[in-house]
Design an enzyme around this catalytic site. Structure first.
Site, short mmCIF file in Angstrom:
data_model
loop_
_atom_site.label_atom_id
_atom_site.label_comp_id
_atom_site.label_asym_id
_atom_site.label_seq_id
_atom_site.Cartn_x
_atom_site.Cartn_y
_atom_site.Cartn_z
N GLY A 188 0.84 -1.19 0.00
CA GLY A 188 0.00 0.00 0.00
C GLY A 188 0.87 1.23 0.00
O GLY A 188 2.08 1.15 -0.21
N GLY A 189 0.26 2.36 0.28
CA GLY A 189 0.99 3.61 0.25
C GLY A 189 2.05 3.71 1.32
O GLY A 189 3.06 4.37 1.14
N MET A 190 1.85 3.01 2.44
CA MET A 190 2.75 3.15 3.57
C MET A 190 3.62 1.91 3.78
O MET A 190 4.75 2.03 4.23
CB MET A 190 1.92 3.41 4.83
N VAL A 211 3.00 -5.90 2.89
CA VAL A 211 2.52 -6.99 3.73
C VAL A 211 3.06 -8.31 3.18
O VAL A 211 2.95 -8.58 1.99
CB VAL A 211 0.98 -7.02 3.79
N LYS A 222 3.16 -6.69 8.38
CA LYS A 222 3.14 -5.40 7.69
C LYS A 222 4.38 -4.63 8.11
O LYS A 222 4.63 -4.45 9.31
CB LYS A 222 1.88 -4.62 8.06
N ASP A 275 -10.32 4.73 5.05
CA ASP A 275 -9.82 4.18 3.78
C ASP A 275 -10.53 2.86 3.49
O ASP A 275 -9.92 1.90 3.02
CB ASP A 275 -8.30 3.98 3.82
#
Length: 172
Positions: A13-15, A18, A33, A127
């Site tokens: 994802g953006g951050m 995983v 994660k 989100d």
């Protein structure tokens, strides 16, 4: 990573990224994660990551991904979560033209129950989208990725994002 052996990349994802991992002693599968190394020094990322960890520790619902552990490995923070694998609702919708009314309602009701638990705890997901709703073969549900959530109980100013910066998925 500690007692976990990385097996596969489950997604990013953006951050963070995983991974599927196996606990060396128990052989149990987990999702780990990790903050992307390129994001480690970005303003607010580590803080949001730690807030997600703290929120997941307290959110208890059969429809919210379960938190197990957290730590730092080679300077990168990680969170150990329940492995719930068959893909996401987004994966399902991309692979199938449509979902039956029965299955749609089954999934929606579970997501709403998860959000009820979060909201009663003062947590707004911010989100929620098909890619953050995991499914198993019987269409059981786990809501995941609380990285952009707002915790109304701990938010002093009510704003944990930066004005003029878009976070999350604008189409949702």
């Amino acid at each position: 990573i500690g007692p976990y052996l990385i097996q596969d990349n489950l997604g990013k994802g953006g951050m963070g990224i995983v991974y599927l991992a196996i606990h060396v002693e128990t052989q149990k599968k987990y999702a780990i994660k990790i903050i992307r190394s390129s994001k480690q020094d970005e303003a607010g990322v580590v803080d949001r990551f730690h807030k997600e960890k703290h929120v997941l520790e307290k959110l208890k619902s059969p429809y919210i991904i379960q938190y197990y552990d957290a730590g730092t490995y080679n300077g990168l923070d990680y969170i150990v979560l329940e492995y719930f694998g068959n893909g996401s609702l987004g994966d399902y919708l991309r692979e199938n033209e449509k979902m039956s009314l029965y299955l749609s309602l089954k999934v929606i009701i579970k997501v709403l129950e998860a959000m009820e638990v979060a909201h009663e705890s003062g947590v707004i997901h911010r989100d929620l989208k098909p890619d953050n709703i995991l499914l198993d073969e019987s269409f059981d549900v786990r809501v995941t990725d609380f990285g952009l959530m707002k915790n109304l109980e701990t938010s002093r100013t009510g704003q944990s994002t930066v004005t003029g910066v878009t976070l999350g998925t604008p189409s949702y």
